[in-house]
Enzyme design. Structure first.
Site, PDB file in Angstrom:
ATOM      1  CG  ASP A 104      -6.075  49.012 123.789  1.00  8.46           C
ATOM      2  OD1 ASP A 104      -5.420  47.857 123.115  1.00  8.46           O
ATOM      3  OD2 ASP A 104      -5.536  48.597 125.021  1.00  8.46           O
ATOM      4  CD  GLU A 147      -8.058  45.372 121.147  1.00  5.20           C
ATOM      5  OE1 GLU A 147      -7.091  44.073 121.187  1.00  5.20           O
ATOM      6  OE2 GLU A 147      -7.981  45.858 121.914  1.00  5.20           O
TER       7      GLU A 147
END
EC number: 2.4.1.18
Length: 632
Positions: A303, A356
């Site tokens: 993330d 990401e």
């Protein structure tokens, strides 16, 4: 142990969870639990729990070295017991802290760690694990169902099923839809439900909201036995500030940067890990390996990578400082990311490491030896933003923004991409995927079918957040379960069936995935028809007879006798259309085989004439017949 401690302080202990935490042990013939923790600034550390009335005087730990490793063996303790570390700081304060390496934790709002054996589960996924080592993931179909367990289905708000119960419900559903993988929002222990796991306290504890560590192993095991891979969202960039967690663990900045300009992530109210600190490197690299090894996970989605790479991420002028070279890159974070990926692929090859990463940082999915960050996949946030912006436009205006449809092919092969339509795109007022679509009721569903077909035809692996598969009308309500009642309505049931059939097409056609990351896997036939908002292109596999021609119309107009250039002589058959009546479409299909005419068109040697459906996507495949072979 001495060698492990040395490697830990060097930032090179890849299995630090085998040294630290609470471990079943036998010493001097007595069974008990061995505890170890890193707290270099502590004056004293003790293990406390119900077994000693939370009295730190009962079981003080011994400091093994000047760099702050503390250890104690307590005979008679058993698995399932709760504990914490009582830490006396240099300021004279006593702090009660959860174990950073705890393998299990109390259910929120309680915060104690729980003694749990590291290896106490019998796996039955040998066939899957063997196949995984032999699979070329780059040349395989990958379609990911992104899933937040607590709001997929629940008993009531904040009352959840167990991992085992979810396995019984989720796996048949995902298998029926045809997804190859499940991606779970973070399951590291976290105090606040509405953080969705992105603000963690227990990096080695699978959240107790849904059961025990072995319950989660069962979930993964059952997925594998059903032929479904399991991916996990992981957050190495920052952690939450709750007092029982990592924040100022031993009274000083330890896991976080000392410098507030580097430590504070004010937009999230969290703290950044100190990536320059060797022990933090050991902690985080071991953590990724832990999830992959101990839970047999098939990959990790990392993330907010950009928040790690840039010192000014989410900060205003004056809130951050230039690096030593005068730039805005966090140099030690970049070094850490490369080191992490090298370690992971050495220890656990043939898995997915997906970044990401929302900027244009180069070579995110390239190996470190060629100057890359070392991930093997990157989320294509550019494609996602462009396409959602395009699809939200009224079709009459799309011709003025045609570049949003085609620009992604300028860089589609610069990285190994995943095309993500994730939870972030259907929450906080952004509307559901279906509700982003313009037009009346019919057009909304037609737009959604067209968008999904274009997504599956576009180079790159696929990811769709739960609810999108049946056209959830409301945006994601993270404290409620999905609107399952919608499946009782024909339009929503048709989208569900459409996704099933789209997945079947995807898996059956190597042209849609085999050369996903190579330029020879794609070529435009006509990317320039902005006036009618029509694009056409080809997808190739290694076999020449597997080529697919894809024609997309993003307006509600029907076009009959529309000419498309094709590369080969023969008959072309429409093998799939988003406008089929059984999907809720208007039925403007090409039921008869389409014969080529040897007249060059759109840069191709042949052409066919076809019907272009409204807000529709058609997939065409060349059919070689004896008649054509004779003509040739």
């Amino acid at each position: 142990m001495e060698q492990d401690i040395y490697l830990f302080h060097q930032g090179n202990l890849r299995y630090s969870y085998q040294l630290f935490g609470a471990h079943v042990d036998v010493q001097n013939g007595e069974a008990g639990i061995r505890f170890a923790v890193w707290a270099p600034n502590a004056v004293q550390v003790s293990v406390v729990g119900l077994f000693n009335d939370w009295d730190g005087r009962e079981h003080p730990m011994k400091k093994l070295n000047d760099q702050g490793v503390w250890c104690v063996f307590i005979p008679g303790l058993e698995t399932g017991m709760m504990y914490k570390y009582e830490i006396l700081t240099t300021h004279g304060h006593l702090r009660l802290k959860s174990d950073p390496y705890a393998f299990s934790s109390e259910q929120r709002p309680n915060t104690a760690s729980i003694i749990h054996p590291l290896h106490d589960y019998t796996w039955n996924d040998e066939e899957w694990m063997k196949q995984r080592t032999e699979r070329n993931i780059y040349e395989s179909p990958v379609s990911i169902y992104e899933l937040h367990l607590g709001s997929w289905k629940n008993i009531e708000s904040e009352v959840f099923y167990t991992y085992r119960e979810y396995a019984d419900m989720v796996i048949p559903y995902v298998k029926e839809l045809g997804y190859t993988h499940i991606e779970l929002l973070p399951l590291t222990e976290h105090p606040f439900d509405r953080s969705w796991g992105y603000q963690a306290t227990g990096y080695y504890s699978v959240t107790s909201r849904y059961g025990t560590p072995d319950d989660f192993r069962y979930f993964v095991d059952q997925c594998h036995q059903a032929g479904i891979g399991v991916l996990l969202d992981w957050v190495p960039g920052h952690f939450c500030k709750d007092e029982h967690g990592l924040r100022r663990f031993d009274g000083e900045a330890l896991y976080e940067y000392e410098n507030p300009s580097k430590a504070e992530k004010s937009q999230w109210g969290t703290l950044t890990f100190d990536f320059a600190r060797n022990e933090v490197q050991s902690f985080l690299i071991s953590n990724a390996i832990y999830w992959l090894k101990e839970y047999h996970l098939d990959g990790i989605r990392v993330d907010a990578v950009a928040s790690m790479l840039y010192l000014d991420f989410g900060k205003n002028d004056g809130e951050w400082e230039l690096n030593e070279h005068g730039g805005r890159e966090n140099i030690e974070a970049v070094t850490f990311v490369k080191k992490m990926n090298e370690a992971i692929f050495e220890e656990v090859p043939n898995i997915l490491m997906m970044a990401e990463e929302s900027t244009s940082w180069p070579l995110v999915s390239a190996p470190t030896y060629s100057g890359g960050l070392g991930f093997n996949y990157k989320w294509n946030m550019g494609w996602m933003n462009d396409m959602l912006t395009y699809m939200e436009l009224d079709p009459i205006h799309r011709k003025y923004h045609h570049h949003l449809l085609t620009f992604s092919l300028m860089y589609a092969f610069s990285e190994n991409f995943v095309l993500p339509i994730s939870h972030d795109e259907v929450v906080h007022g952004k509307k559901s995927l279906l509700n982003k679509m313009p037009g009346d009721y019919w057009q909304k569903f037609a737009n959604l079918r067209a968008f999904l077909a274009y997504m599956y035809a576009h180079p790159g692996k696929k990811l769709l957040f739960m609810g999108g598969e049946f056209g959830q009308f409301d945006e994601w309500k993270d404290m409620e379960e999905l609107d399952w009642k919608l499946l009782d309505y024909d339009s929503h049931a048709s989208i569900f069936n459409y996704i099933k059939q789209l997945h079947q097409l995807y898996k059956d056609m190597p042209a849609l995935w085999e050369l996903d990351h190579k330029e020879e896997g794609f070529f435009w036939i006509d990317p320039n028809n902005n006036e009618q908002s029509i694009v056409s292109f080809a997808r190739n596999s290694r076999a020449t007879n597997d080529q697919l021609i894809v024609v997309c119309n993003f307006t509600p107009e029907v076009y009959h006798n529309y000419s498309i250039g094709v590369p080969e002589q023969g008959f072309y058959e429409e093998v799939f259309t988003s406008d089929a009546e059984h999907f809720g479409g208007s039925g403007q299909t090409n039921g008869l085989r389409l014969k080529t005419v040897p007249v060059p068109w759109q840069g191709q040697d042949q052409q066919i004439t076809m019907t272009i459906p409204p807000l529709g996507v058609s997939f065409l495949k060349r059919t070689v017949t004896k008649e054509v072979e004779h003509e040739e």
